[in-house]
Design an enzyme around this catalytic site. Sequence first.
Site, PDB file in Angstrom:
ATOM      1  CG  HIS A 141       3.602  16.545   6.646  1.00 49.76           C
ATOM      2  ND1 HIS A 141       3.437  16.931   5.356  1.00 49.76           N
ATOM      3  CD2 HIS A 141       3.841  15.220   6.627  1.00 49.76           C
ATOM      4  CE1 HIS A 141       3.572  15.868   4.572  1.00 49.76           C
ATOM      5  NE2 HIS A 141       3.812  14.815   5.320  1.00 49.76           N
ATOM      6  NE  ARG A 178      15.687  17.706   2.674  1.00 48.44           N
ATOM      7  CZ  ARG A 178      16.951  17.627   2.270  1.00 48.44           C
ATOM      8  NH1 ARG A 178      17.268  17.925   1.033  1.00 48.44           N
ATOM      9  NH2 ARG A 178      17.904  17.265   3.079  1.00 48.44           N
ATOM     10  NE  ARG A 196       1.353   9.382   7.929  1.00 53.71           N
ATOM     11  CZ  ARG A 196       0.544   9.483   6.863  1.00 53.71           C
ATOM     12  NH1 ARG A 196      -0.742   9.234   6.971  1.00 53.71           N
ATOM     13  NH2 ARG A 196       1.010   9.849   5.696  1.00 53.71           N
ATOM     14  CG  ASP A 216       7.610   7.255   5.507  1.00 48.86           C
ATOM     15  OD1 ASP A 216       7.190   8.417   5.448  1.00 48.86           O
ATOM     16  OD2 ASP A 216       7.037   6.344   6.145  1.00 48.86           O
ATOM     17  NE  ARG A 222       1.071  12.176   0.869  1.00 45.93           N
ATOM     18  CZ  ARG A 222       1.840  11.870   1.928  1.00 45.93           C
ATOM     19  NH1 ARG A 222       2.999  11.265   1.739  1.00 45.93           N
ATOM     20  NH2 ARG A 222       1.469  12.199   3.138  1.00 45.93           N
TER      21      ARG A 222
HETATM   22  P1  PGA Z   1       4.140  11.250   5.486  1.00 41.40           P
HETATM   23  O1  PGA Z   1       5.333  12.222   5.713  1.00 41.40           O
HETATM   24  O2  PGA Z   1       3.987  10.424   6.725  1.00 41.40           O
HETATM   25  O3  PGA Z   1       3.022  12.191   5.256  1.00 41.40           O
HETATM   26  O4  PGA Z   1       4.496  10.440   4.283  1.00 41.40           O
HETATM   27  C1  PGA Z   1       6.433  11.775   6.270  1.00 41.40           C
HETATM   28  C2  PGA Z   1       7.105  12.934   6.959  1.00 41.40           C
HETATM   29  O5  PGA Z   1       7.152  14.013   6.414  1.00 41.40           O
HETATM   30  O6  PGA Z   1       7.606  12.720   8.043  1.00 41.40           O
END
Ligand code: PGA
Length: 884
Positions: free
Chosen positions: A146, A587, A720, A549, A402
């Site tokens: 991420h 998370r 996002r 999310d 994913r």
């Molecule tokens: P994602 O993750 O956008 O990859 O689903 C959400 C996040 O961790 O904020």
Amino acid sequence: MEATSGGGDGALRDEIRELGELLGTTLREQGGQELFDTVERVRGLAKAARAGDEGASETLQNLLSQLPPEQVIPVARAFSQFLNLANVAEQHYRVQHSQEWAYAPEGKLLFGSLAEALPRLCGELDPEQVYEAVCGLDINLVLTAHPTEVQRRTMLQKYNRVATLLERRDRYGAGAAEAEEIREALKREITAAWHTDEIRRRRPTPQDEARWGLAVVEQTLWNAIPRYLRNLDRALGEHTGRRLPLDCAPVTFGTWMGGDRDGNPYVTHRVTRDVALLARWMAAYLYERDIQSLITGLSLQACDDDLRAEVGGEAWEPYRVVLKRVRARLRQTQRWAEAKLQGGHPPEGEILHDIEELRQPLLRCYYSLQRVGAGAVAEGELLDTIRRASCFGLTLMPMDIRQHAGHHTRALDAITRELGLGSYAAWDEETRQRWLLAELASRRPLIPHDFAPEREIEELLETLRTFNELGPEALGAYIVSHAAEPSDILAVELLQQACGVRHPLRVVPLFETRDTLARAERTMATLFANPWYRERIGGCQEIMIGYSDSTKDAGHLTSAWTLFQAQERLVALARRERIDLTLFHGRGGSIGRGGGPTHSAILAQPPGSVDGTLRVTEQGEVIQAKFGLPGIALRNLELYTTAVLEATVKPPAPPRQRWREIMDRLDERAMAAYRNTVKERPEFIEYFRAATPIEEISRLTIGSRPAKRAPEQMTVDSLRAIPWVFAWTQTRLMLPAWLGVGEALEAALDEGLADELREMFEQWPFFEALLDMVEMVLAKGEPGVTRLYERTLVPEELQGIGEELRERFCRTRDAVLTVTGHEAPLADFPVVRRAVEIRNPYVDPLNMLQVELLRRSRLRDDEALRRALQVVINGIAAGLRNTG
Ligand code: PGA
């Protein structure tokens, strides 16, 4: 530059001051006296402004708005680097103190350390039960790419070296001759950092991200795991009288790097394949290093009959003989992976196919050494390598795949159209399920030979076809993001079947909106009621729940309560159905994305949801924060262990019915307040775009994936969660973490529920953790800073929104403090409060600079401005210790 006194611990302040002085000297030497003077002046004014001098604040803003372009970047870098050094000093301080507290016999034991938790739990419960629970732990930490790590790897390495030097000095003592040497080395690192560009020139590729993940294994986890297991073994021996079994791996790792393609078109099947091979190579390389060192050490001749039978009567040094055979396979594996990475088709020959081919010979050496009386030798490096093999297996971290549910729908839609069956996407849920199950039961090939779908679908099918080549050990789960209905799971089952996947991955739905979380139990019950599905899962089901999310969708309080209840219901369903449930928590690090201290977050989960098993993501910047340094990694491994252990053997009581009713009311109000503002006011998104650096954040080169799923639109839903939280963090309003909470609490207080809310805070770990986190955010937030952004950047007709949000921020703070009973935010967290206070005078000028740079860049876009903005964004993120 020297630290502003924040009160509190002198040693930490001294260390920050020392690093600040070294940075100051570097600035003067490398950037000149004028730069140094400007920085000092800015710092002095920021301090005075913090102390309430409004004139100073005004002067500072003027000074920064008139800063000549060539000075902007050096000034921003000076503050940013100082903040990073302060972070290093603080991390070092934490490691130092956690060790002292955890291990000094007469000292205060740090809550959550093994030394604290094991004797406590063994005193309260049967030690045998504690032992069994430890042996049954299954904690899987999943590293993801991420995009929240703003620091370049090369800068992180420099800061890690600074931390290592500080640790070395602890060992020698500040007065020793080595201390001067260390000070010089510190100066060298700081000077090198000053001359290093902290901004990545290009976006990392997914392979770069994966390499970074593997480097974390190599640099810290590889050593931290056996050390942690030694500590656990010792503590178990002391408190339960039994030793940790050799194959016990309470903590293991997984990865999304190279596998997570949701919204990231750069993660292709080729990337996934290459990353899997890279991991295989890296594993063989690391094991070979270990084996090499064992070959050097294990020159012993005495061995037991088993080993003798294996090596033959003639062998002079039997251990070396066995180990050399293993080494040959490891070398062969590396050559094989290298050739495949270069596009070749090398024969597999004698490569390592199964981790047992490594573990078993090592175990034979281990038992032989024990039997011939050389147990002390067996318990050294050999034991460490055996434990590593149990933890890291053949591929270090199996990779999850994913993809978004919508992708699978589109693929099946193309297939049904091709087959003349109509549009899968247009069918209702029942029709979809019926068709999917019928196809799953049928053996006929689903995909026509001449099927030539669009590129995106072809790519999906290619990915599935790659699974056979990678083999089951390399892969973990198949996560379906934005899963809503049973068909979203069955769709992936069918696609795997259609692509001939020999060992289909377990399909894991990710429920991540309020609505889908609230319906999750029904969705899963429908699947469990189906005989085909029951047979397929073989009694085990993993379900992922998404914190960020759902917070973006409905607000923090609603998300937390929805997640809590969804877990309770899923746990109850799984019990009824006699299914082993694994909950996978998605998370982030920041509170607005479900972050929070590991220990309290786990203990706040509903009873039964952590039953020895926990899967959780470790994302972006969190990976460095938790596992970047050996001492910190060790501490985090312990924290996970003790928290999961405690939640397993002493699950919290379920909340009282009355508390649930109150939570339901809070939830309803909080969600209404949040959604009315964020989703139902068309001008809100305009305000957001004007008042925050969201556009600039979207352009940052910190991750391989784009900031939005759909590039053309900008709505809260399409954005996002990371850039959403990141943008509010930069301007210090931190809105995603608190919006809605204030209204909900105020209404409850007005209804006379103050005493009950306090009782909930004091007696219910879930509610306590929730309010603690909100309070922490409110302490870091600075509504006054937001006003600076607004005055300069927001059209007048939208400024009312900012006024309103600031007022709501303050009311939320009051309401939270009324319930927690604290006089000021963070009263219970003096260390965090001090950290915030020390950093504020350094972050404030960066915020002011950001406003000025945004103003300039919105008039005229130019490369130098963009770069300056990136430096400032990095600095603020370092100062707040969070991006998004
Ligand atoms: P994602 O993750 O956008 O990859 O689903 C959400 C996040 O961790 O904020």
